[in-house]
Scaffold this motif. Sequence first.
Motif, PDB file in Angstrom:
ATOM      1  N   PRO A  53     -92.211  -8.177  -2.718  1.00 13.98           N
ATOM      2  CA  PRO A  53     -91.899  -7.136  -1.894  1.00 13.98           C
ATOM      3  C   PRO A  53     -91.660  -6.000  -2.653  1.00 13.98           C
ATOM      4  O   PRO A  53     -91.286  -4.702  -1.879  1.00 13.98           O
ATOM      5  CB  PRO A  53     -90.609  -7.766  -1.322  1.00 13.98           C
ATOM      6  N   VAL A  56     -94.025  -5.847  -7.576  1.00 12.16           N
ATOM      7  CA  VAL A  56     -94.305  -5.848  -9.118  1.00 12.16           C
ATOM      8  C   VAL A  56     -95.676  -6.602  -9.382  1.00 12.16           C
ATOM      9  O   VAL A  56     -95.862  -7.678  -8.575  1.00 12.16           O
ATOM     10  CB  VAL A  56     -93.208  -6.754  -9.680  1.00 12.16           C
ATOM     11  N   ILE A  58     -97.026  -8.932 -10.872  1.00 17.44           N
ATOM     12  CA  ILE A  58     -96.592 -10.084 -11.618  1.00 17.44           C
ATOM     13  C   ILE A  58     -97.830 -10.688 -12.605  1.00 17.44           C
ATOM     14  O   ILE A  58     -97.975 -10.872 -13.652  1.00 17.44           O
ATOM     15  CB  ILE A  58     -96.094 -11.153 -10.809  1.00 17.44           C
ATOM     16  N   GLU A 103     -84.963  -9.819  -8.297  1.00 14.09           N
ATOM     17  CA  GLU A 103     -84.823 -11.378  -8.457  1.00 14.09           C
ATOM     18  C   GLU A 103     -84.343 -12.049  -6.902  1.00 14.09           C
ATOM     19  O   GLU A 103     -83.672 -12.733  -6.736  1.00 14.09           O
ATOM     20  CB  GLU A 103     -83.548 -11.763  -9.106  1.00 14.09           C
ATOM     21  N   CYS A 104     -85.291 -11.923  -5.948  1.00 15.77           N
ATOM     22  CA  CYS A 104     -85.541 -12.380  -4.727  1.00 15.77           C
ATOM     23  C   CYS A 104     -86.026 -14.004  -4.649  1.00 15.77           C
ATOM     24  O   CYS A 104     -85.655 -14.557  -4.009  1.00 15.77           O
ATOM     25  CB  CYS A 104     -86.411 -11.728  -3.832  1.00 15.77           C
ATOM     26  N   GLY A 105     -86.706 -14.216  -5.861  1.00 19.41           N
ATOM     27  CA  GLY A 105     -86.972 -15.679  -6.109  1.00 19.41           C
ATOM     28  C   GLY A 105     -88.349 -16.097  -5.145  1.00 19.41           C
ATOM     29  O   GLY A 105     -88.749 -17.154  -5.523  1.00 19.41           O
ATOM     30  N   MET A 118     -89.085 -15.101 -12.764  1.00 17.31           N
ATOM     31  CA  MET A 118     -87.943 -13.843 -12.960  1.00 17.31           C
ATOM     32  C   MET A 118     -87.703 -13.841 -14.524  1.00 17.31           C
ATOM     33  O   MET A 118     -87.543 -12.589 -15.080  1.00 17.31           O
ATOM     34  CB  MET A 118     -86.893 -14.360 -11.988  1.00 17.31           C
ATOM     35  N   LEU A 121     -90.570 -12.487 -16.463  1.00 12.65           N
ATOM     36  CA  LEU A 121     -90.575 -11.115 -16.538  1.00 12.65           C
ATOM     37  C   LEU A 121     -89.816 -10.153 -17.553  1.00 12.65           C
ATOM     38  O   LEU A 121     -90.121  -9.208 -17.924  1.00 12.65           O
ATOM     39  CB  LEU A 121     -90.491 -10.845 -14.843  1.00 12.65           C
TER      40      LEU A 121
HETATM   41  S1  SF4 Z   1     -88.301 -12.346  -7.947  1.00 12.12           S
HETATM   42 FE1  SF4 Z   1     -90.677 -12.079  -7.837  1.00 12.12          FE
HETATM   43  S2  SF4 Z   1     -91.367 -11.825  -5.619  1.00 12.12           S
HETATM   44 FE2  SF4 Z   1     -88.836 -10.976  -5.896  1.00 12.12          FE
HETATM   45  S3  SF4 Z   1     -88.974  -9.094  -6.531  1.00 12.12           S
HETATM   46 FE3  SF4 Z   1     -89.046 -10.329  -8.398  1.00 12.12          FE
HETATM   47  S4  SF4 Z   1     -91.039 -10.466  -9.097  1.00 12.12           S
HETATM   48 FE4  SF4 Z   1     -90.770  -9.617  -6.804  1.00 12.12          FE
END
Ligand code: SF4
Length: 133
Positions: A53, A56, A58, A103-105, A118, A121
């Motif tokens: 969202p 990022v 990833i 850090e929504c997970g 998380m 990253l």
């Molecule tokens: S936890 Fe994962 S999905 Fe949520 S903002 Fe961070 S990188 Fe994006």
Amino acid sequence: MTTPDEIDENVRAGSVEGPLTATEQGLIDEIRRRTSALGERFCTSCGYCLPCPQEVNIPGIFRLWNLQRGYGNDAYSRLEYQKLCEQRHWADFPGASAEHCVECGLCETKCPEGLPVMADLKKAHSDLTAPRQ
Ligand code: SF4
Ligand code: SF4
């Protein structure tokens, strides 16, 4: 494997009879040696964790981190991550940097490797931006 072509290729490879040549075995040993620096589990760039969202990138960030840690490609990895952080339009890896993670997970629930996305990253950002030794 992420495409039908990759499945076909692996089936062909698995169907070959006879021992590996010395060259083939040497190549496998070299790949094992390099990837051992990445640990037992590492990002395979499958992209299943997307979309984030916060946008990022990833897989892109982890690809650069893997290149730095496992393949000694420090200069390229740092440069491309810097371009990603600065949102340069000519960056090889577009999207948002690790710092944008809130850090929504969500990504961790979708990663087939079970990676601590998380936390990783944060490590990737630290390694890719740390002052050179
Ligand atoms: S936890 Fe994962 S999905 Fe949520 S903002 Fe961070 S990188 Fe994006
Ligand atoms: S789902 Fe996991 S292995 Fe796949 S790209 Fe995302 S972090 Fe990497």
